[in-house]
Scaffold this motif. Sequence first.
Motif, PDB file in Angstrom:
ATOM      1  N   CYS A   1       0.838  -1.209   0.000  1.00  0.00           N
ATOM      2  CA  CYS A   1       0.000   0.000   0.000  1.00  0.00           C
ATOM      3  C   CYS A   1       0.872   1.258   0.000  1.00  0.00           C
ATOM      4  O   CYS A   1       0.573   2.226  -0.722  1.00  0.00           O
ATOM      5  N   ARG A   2       1.939   1.246   0.785  1.00  0.00           N
ATOM      6  CA  ARG A   2       2.846   2.400   0.820  1.00  0.00           C
ATOM      7  C   ARG A   2       3.462   2.652  -0.550  1.00  0.00           C
ATOM      8  O   ARG A   2       3.524   3.800  -1.018  1.00  0.00           O
TER       9      ARG A   2
ATOM     10  N   ILE B   1       2.279   1.824  -3.458  1.00  0.00           N
ATOM     11  CA  ILE B   1       1.250   2.343  -4.369  1.00  0.00           C
ATOM     12  C   ILE B   1       1.028   3.836  -4.138  1.00  0.00           C
ATOM     13  O   ILE B   1       1.007   4.631  -5.088  1.00  0.00           O
ATOM     14  N   LEU B   2       0.881   4.233  -2.890  1.00  0.00           N
ATOM     15  CA  LEU B   2       0.620   5.639  -2.580  1.00  0.00           C
ATOM     16  C   LEU B   2       1.791   6.531  -2.971  1.00  0.00           C
ATOM     17  O   LEU B   2       1.598   7.676  -3.386  1.00  0.00           O
ATOM     18  N   GLU B   3       3.014   6.000  -2.873  1.00  0.00           N
ATOM     19  CA  GLU B   3       4.198   6.792  -3.206  1.00  0.00           C
ATOM     20  C   GLU B   3       4.487   6.822  -4.703  1.00  0.00           C
ATOM     21  O   GLU B   3       4.968   7.831  -5.224  1.00  0.00           O
TER      22      GLU B   3
ATOM     23  N   PRO C   1      -0.034   7.093  -7.085  1.00  0.00           N
ATOM     24  CA  PRO C   1      -1.151   7.668  -6.317  1.00  0.00           C
ATOM     25  C   PRO C   1      -2.429   7.818  -7.126  1.00  0.00           C
ATOM     26  O   PRO C   1      -3.519   7.960  -6.553  1.00  0.00           O
ATOM     27  N   GLU C   2      -2.310   7.777  -8.455  1.00  0.00           N
ATOM     28  CA  GLU C   2      -3.488   7.926  -9.307  1.00  0.00           C
ATOM     29  C   GLU C   2      -4.207   6.598  -9.556  1.00  0.00           C
ATOM     30  O   GLU C   2      -5.180   6.536 -10.330  1.00  0.00           O
TER      31      GLU C   2
ATOM     32  N   LEU D   1      -7.013  -0.097   0.593  1.00  0.00           N
ATOM     33  CA  LEU D   1      -7.034   1.185  -0.110  1.00  0.00           C
ATOM     34  C   LEU D   1      -8.433   1.563  -0.614  1.00  0.00           C
ATOM     35  O   LEU D   1      -8.605   2.612  -1.223  1.00  0.00           O
TER      36      LEU D   1
END
Length: 209
Positions: A58-59, A61-63, A66-67, A89
Amino acid sequence: MKKVERLLAKKLLDITAVKLQPDNPFTWGSGWASPIYADNRKILSYPGVRTFVKTEICRVILENFPEAEGIAGVASGAIAHGALVADNLALPYCFVRLTPKDHGLENLIEGNVRLGQKVVVIEDNISTGHSSLKVVETLQMAGCEVLGIIAIFDFGFAASAPALKAKGIKLVSLTNFDAMVEVALETKFITKADAESLNQWRRDPESWA
C-alpha cells in the motif's frame, strides 16, 4: 527501501516462504533445477508478516502510483495479497489468469474493469517477467491503463527488468534475490559456498546443476 528489503527477506526465511537448498535443488515448472523456491502463499498464514507485506505494498502504491483506480492480482499466488491491498485502499479489485478457464465463461479477468481504468498489478514473484507481461497485455486489451507492477519478491534475472521497461512498465519489488542471499548468509541460513552456488545459478539458471 533497502531496510524493507532486508526486513522482509528475514521474515520470509523465518516462515520458510523462501527455501534455499543448493545441495537439494527444486525443479521449476520450466524444468530448471533451482537452489531456491519462493512460495509467498505461506505469508497468508502469518498475520504479522501478512500485515507487513500488505502495508508495504500500500505504501509503494501511494508513493509511486497515487493515481491508481484499481488493483489486479496475478493468479494464483497474488490473488489474496491483491485483495488485501485493494480492501485496505478501498479500490476496485480483479484478478487475472494466465490461461482462461476451460469451462463456464472462460474468463482471463475475474472481476469488472472499465475502459481507461488506471490499474496496479500485484505479483508474488518476478522471474523472467514473461507471465507478468502477459497479465499486463490482458489488462491493456480490456482497455485498462497499467501503471506498474509491485512484486513481493524479485529473482533479479538479467532479462526481466529490460523486458518490462521495454513495454513502459515500472516494477517495484519489496525484496529481492540479492537481499535474500545477503541476509541468509549473515544469519547463517546458508554458508559462503551456498551463497556462491546461488549466485552462479542466478547468473545462468538454465545450465546450473
